[in-house]
Design a protein around this motif. Sequence first.
Motif, PDB file in Angstrom:
ATOM      1  N   VAL A 137       5.464  -1.137   0.775  1.00 52.16           N
ATOM      2  CA  VAL A 137       4.615  -2.313   0.897  1.00 52.16           C
ATOM      3  C   VAL A 137       5.494  -3.555   0.900  1.00 52.16           C
ATOM      4  CG1 VAL A 137       4.280  -2.517  -1.608  1.00 52.16           C
ATOM      5  CG2 VAL A 137       2.565  -3.479  -0.033  1.00 52.16           C
ATOM      6  N   TYR A 138       5.027  -4.594   1.589  1.00 45.41           N
ATOM      7  CA  TYR A 138       5.777  -5.859   1.626  1.00 45.41           C
ATOM      8  C   TYR A 138       4.780  -6.999   1.776  1.00 45.41           C
ATOM      9  CZ  TYR A 138       8.734  -9.657   3.226  1.00 45.41           C
ATOM     10  OH  TYR A 138       9.375 -10.870   3.356  1.00 45.41           O
ATOM     11  N   ALA A 139       5.082  -8.108   1.096  1.00 53.33           N
ATOM     12  CA  ALA A 139       4.303  -9.325   1.266  1.00 53.33           C
ATOM     13  C   ALA A 139       5.258 -10.505   1.326  1.00 53.33           C
ATOM     14  CB  ALA A 139       3.312  -9.501   0.116  1.00 53.33           C
ATOM     15  N   GLY A 140       5.093 -11.332   2.334  1.00 47.05           N
ATOM     16  CA  GLY A 140       5.912 -12.518   2.503  1.00 47.05           C
ATOM     17  C   GLY A 140       5.100 -13.618   3.150  1.00 47.05           C
ATOM     18  N   ALA A 141       5.744 -14.755   3.396  1.00 47.52           N
ATOM     19  CA  ALA A 141       5.034 -15.928   3.900  1.00 47.52           C
ATOM     20  C   ALA A 141       4.417 -15.710   5.275  1.00 47.52           C
ATOM     21  CB  ALA A 141       5.982 -17.122   3.940  1.00 47.52           C
ATOM     22  N   ARG A 142       4.964 -14.800   6.068  1.00 46.21           N
ATOM     23  CA  ARG A 142       4.433 -14.561   7.413  1.00 46.21           C
ATOM     24  C   ARG A 142       4.063 -13.106   7.673  1.00 46.21           C
ATOM     25  NH1 ARG A 142       4.689 -18.805  10.717  1.00 46.21           N
ATOM     26  NH2 ARG A 142       6.040 -20.543  10.142  1.00 46.21           N
ATOM     27  N   LEU A 143       4.253 -12.235   6.699  1.00 44.98           N
ATOM     28  CA  LEU A 143       4.020 -10.812   6.939  1.00 44.98           C
ATOM     29  C   LEU A 143       3.437 -10.141   5.705  1.00 44.98           C
ATOM     30  CD1 LEU A 143       4.436  -8.199   8.663  1.00 44.98           C
ATOM     31  CD2 LEU A 143       6.729  -8.057   7.643  1.00 44.98           C
ATOM     32  N   LEU A 144       2.429  -9.326   5.949  1.00 41.94           N
ATOM     33  CA  LEU A 144       1.850  -8.452   4.927  1.00 41.94           C
ATOM     34  C   LEU A 144       1.821  -7.061   5.547  1.00 41.94           C
ATOM     35  CD1 LEU A 144       0.603  -9.457   2.181  1.00 41.94           C
ATOM     36  CD2 LEU A 144      -1.628  -8.940   3.175  1.00 41.94           C
ATOM     37  N   ALA A 145       2.368  -6.040   4.862  1.00 45.14           N
ATOM     38  CA  ALA A 145       2.456  -4.711   5.488  1.00 45.14           C
ATOM     39  C   ALA A 145       2.371  -3.609   4.449  1.00 45.14           C
ATOM     40  CB  ALA A 145       3.759  -4.579   6.284  1.00 45.14           C
ATOM     41  N   VAL A 146       1.707  -2.521   4.846  1.00 46.10           N
ATOM     42  CA  VAL A 146       1.631  -1.296   4.044  1.00 46.10           C
ATOM     43  C   VAL A 146       1.909  -0.119   4.963  1.00 46.10           C
ATOM     44  CG1 VAL A 146       0.040   0.273   2.872  1.00 46.10           C
ATOM     45  CG2 VAL A 146       0.047  -2.139   2.281  1.00 46.10           C
ATOM     46  N   ALA A 147       2.719   0.829   4.494  1.00 44.94           N
ATOM     47  CA  ALA A 147       3.011   2.043   5.263  1.00 44.94           C
ATOM     48  C   ALA A 147       2.969   3.229   4.320  1.00 44.94           C
ATOM     49  CB  ALA A 147       4.386   1.935   5.933  1.00 44.94           C
ATOM     50  N   ASP A 148       2.400   4.328   4.804  1.00 44.43           N
ATOM     51  CA  ASP A 148       2.226   5.546   4.000  1.00 44.43           C
ATOM     52  C   ASP A 148       2.965   6.675   4.709  1.00 44.43           C
ATOM     53  OD1 ASP A 148       1.406   7.750   2.592  1.00 44.43           O
ATOM     54  OD2 ASP A 148      -0.742   7.381   2.809  1.00 44.43           O
ATOM     55  N   GLY A 149       4.134   7.040   4.203  1.00 45.39           N
ATOM     56  CA  GLY A 149       4.944   8.064   4.843  1.00 45.39           C
ATOM     57  C   GLY A 149       4.471   9.470   4.538  1.00 45.39           C
ATOM     58  N   PHE A 150       4.825  10.395   5.415  1.00 45.34           N
ATOM     59  CA  PHE A 150       4.488  11.806   5.192  1.00 45.34           C
ATOM     60  C   PHE A 150       5.630  12.668   5.690  1.00 45.34           C
ATOM     61  CE2 PHE A 150       2.626  10.516   9.252  1.00 45.34           C
ATOM     62  CZ  PHE A 150       3.122  11.461  10.127  1.00 45.34           C
ATOM     63  N   GLY A 151       5.715  13.895   5.156  1.00 46.59           N
ATOM     64  CA  GLY A 151       6.793  14.801   5.516  1.00 46.59           C
ATOM     65  C   GLY A 151       8.054  14.532   4.716  1.00 46.59           C
ATOM     66  N   ALA A 152       9.073  15.351   4.962  1.00 47.05           N
ATOM     67  CA  ALA A 152      10.318  15.224   4.204  1.00 47.05           C
ATOM     68  C   ALA A 152      10.984  13.871   4.401  1.00 47.05           C
ATOM     69  CB  ALA A 152      11.275  16.347   4.612  1.00 47.05           C
ATOM     70  N   GLY A 153      10.809  13.284   5.581  1.00 49.84           N
ATOM     71  CA  GLY A 153      11.411  11.984   5.852  1.00 49.84           C
ATOM     72  C   GLY A 153      10.439  10.836   5.701  1.00 49.84           C
ATOM     73  N   GLY A 154       9.321  11.058   4.998  1.00 53.51           N
ATOM     74  CA  GLY A 154       8.269  10.058   4.911  1.00 53.51           C
ATOM     75  C   GLY A 154       8.678   8.770   4.226  1.00 53.51           C
ATOM     76  N   ALA A 155       9.460   8.874   3.152  1.00 57.19           N
ATOM     77  CA  ALA A 155       9.869   7.662   2.437  1.00 57.19           C
ATOM     78  C   ALA A 155      10.732   6.780   3.321  1.00 57.19           C
ATOM     79  CB  ALA A 155      10.611   8.040   1.160  1.00 57.19           C
ATOM     80  N   PRO A 206      11.705  17.118  12.800  1.00 54.01           N
ATOM     81  CA  PRO A 206      11.414  15.696  12.957  1.00 54.01           C
ATOM     82  C   PRO A 206       9.942  15.402  13.188  1.00 54.01           C
ATOM     83  CG  PRO A 206      13.395  16.289  14.177  1.00 54.01           C
ATOM     84  CD  PRO A 206      12.775  17.566  13.691  1.00 54.01           C
ATOM     85  N   ASP A 207       9.227  16.305  13.890  1.00 50.06           N
ATOM     86  CA  ASP A 207       7.821  16.007  14.184  1.00 50.06           C
ATOM     87  C   ASP A 207       6.904  16.261  12.999  1.00 50.06           C
ATOM     88  OD1 ASP A 207       7.765  18.740  14.107  1.00 50.06           O
ATOM     89  OD2 ASP A 207       6.975  19.024  16.140  1.00 50.06           O
ATOM     90  N   GLU A 208       7.479  16.595  11.842  1.00 46.91           N
ATOM     91  CA  GLU A 208       6.676  16.779  10.637  1.00 46.91           C
ATOM     92  C   GLU A 208       6.747  15.570   9.712  1.00 46.91           C
ATOM     93  OE1 GLU A 208       8.060  20.359   8.834  1.00 46.91           O
ATOM     94  OE2 GLU A 208       7.193  21.680  10.366  1.00 46.91           O
ATOM     95  N   SER A 209       7.521  14.564  10.088  1.00 51.65           N
ATOM     96  CA  SER A 209       7.666  13.368   9.265  1.00 51.65           C
ATOM     97  C   SER A 209       7.253  12.141  10.063  1.00 51.65           C
ATOM     98  CB  SER A 209       9.116  13.204   8.800  1.00 51.65           C
ATOM     99  OG  SER A 209       9.514  14.279   7.977  1.00 51.65           O
ATOM    100  N   GLY A 210       6.718  11.159   9.355  1.00 54.45           N
ATOM    101  CA  GLY A 210       6.306   9.927  10.009  1.00 54.45           C
ATOM    102  C   GLY A 210       5.631   9.007   9.014  1.00 54.45           C
ATOM    103  N   THR A 211       4.858   8.045   9.524  1.00 56.99           N
ATOM    104  CA  THR A 211       4.227   7.085   8.638  1.00 56.99           C
ATOM    105  C   THR A 211       3.039   6.407   9.313  1.00 56.99           C
ATOM    106  OG1 THR A 211       4.636   5.158   7.211  1.00 56.99           O
ATOM    107  CG2 THR A 211       5.701   5.159   9.368  1.00 56.99           C
ATOM    108  N   THR A 212       2.116   5.963   8.506  1.00 60.86           N
ATOM    109  CA  THR A 212       1.103   5.030   8.972  1.00 60.86           C
ATOM    110  C   THR A 212       1.720   3.633   8.927  1.00 60.86           C
ATOM    111  OG1 THR A 212       0.187   4.488   6.790  1.00 60.86           O
ATOM    112  CG2 THR A 212      -0.636   6.485   7.875  1.00 60.86           C
ATOM    113  N   LEU A 213       1.052   2.660   9.500  1.00 55.48           N
ATOM    114  CA  LEU A 213       1.503   1.272   9.395  1.00 55.48           C
ATOM    115  C   LEU A 213       0.318   0.352   9.625  1.00 55.48           C
ATOM    116  CD1 LEU A 213       3.763  -0.848   9.107  1.00 55.48           C
ATOM    117  CD2 LEU A 213       4.037  -0.747  11.600  1.00 55.48           C
ATOM    118  N   THR A 214       0.086  -0.532   8.676  1.00 49.59           N
ATOM    119  CA  THR A 214      -0.923  -1.573   8.820  1.00 49.59           C
ATOM    120  C   THR A 214      -0.278  -2.882   8.386  1.00 49.59           C
ATOM    121  OG1 THR A 214      -2.723  -0.018   8.365  1.00 49.59           O
ATOM    122  CG2 THR A 214      -3.216  -2.361   8.141  1.00 49.59           C
ATOM    123  N   ALA A 215      -0.234  -3.851   9.303  1.00 48.08           N
ATOM    124  CA  ALA A 215       0.470  -5.094   9.021  1.00 48.08           C
ATOM    125  C   ALA A 215      -0.274  -6.282   9.609  1.00 48.08           C
ATOM    126  CB  ALA A 215       1.895  -5.040   9.592  1.00 48.08           C
TER     127      ALA A 215
END
Length: 358
Positions: A137-155, A206-215
Amino acid sequence: MTIGAFARLSRLSAKALRRYDELGLLEPALVDPVNGYRYYDPAQARTARLVAWLRRIGMPLARITEVIALDDGAAAAAIRGYWAQVEAETAARRDLAAFLIDQLSTEEAMTQVGTLGIRYAARTETGAVRETNQDAVYAGARLLAVADGFGAGGAGASTAAIEALKPVARGAVPAAELLNLLHDAAEQAARAVRDAVADSDGSAAPDESGTTLTALMWTGAQLGLVHIGDSRAYLLRDGELFFRITHDHSLVQSMIDDGSLTEEEAASHPQRALLLRALGGGASSGSGPDLDVREARPADRYLLCSDGLSAVVAGTELARVLAGADGPGTAVRELLALAAAAGAPDNVACAVADVVAL
């Protein structure tokens, strides 16, 4: 039946039938090994017409292949789900078209920059069950973002997605350029996630890891939304009007859209975590992120969160906390406390921002 006779029966042209054969959608029952003539079973006429109808509504070839293999009930449900997705994507494009029309019609709107800002807070926690935290998660003056990783490389994927957005959102951008900014941001995030997943533990595909993204990206009196997956963005307006501004890209949401599942049933569905769209992972073979531009108003309060919060805390409770908190920091703390009280079975990330006049 010869192809000519079958064409008359199915009310399709021989050319269309040959094309469906080449695409693997409707193969002849028999092909003469000497002259290559195609012969069809009369029972194939219904399938041929169905293929033609599905092509006319724009269904992709791979999806048509799946639909024609189903029984009638399942095929009907699949078509309903597809059309619900088309309507959702059309609605998003309609909003973008309206924004473009407004920008091109009003010179003042195109040059308006820096009139609003945000106060913000963000936090992520591992939760009570998971051993590691793949949310970012990140919050700044011009950006707010949340990402939810999955799989071994999710983080690594969730962190990479948000880090890719930071440089894009660093400076002031004229409102007329916001769509281009969002497009560039989405592409950079996708590339960053692919690289992060490729560099992750080699034991995982590789196709078992990834993330959502809402910003959300702020510029002037407008904000841009980049969204893919099932993390969510909510808006509290006028202190009481609370609604979700994102649409989940998940299997259960597609079933809700086509009427085959209720919201209550979705909460306990065994495949509620299955994503249809994400950055990286097998789900990324579909469409890319949703892009939208929205008008910001002073006193608006935004919540971005992973499903570690939205899946265990009711929308009425989210609205109550957002409406009652004296600031973003208080709201974040109280929302995380609600997730903990609900057992916190997943990682939790949330960011809250208040729109203020500068």
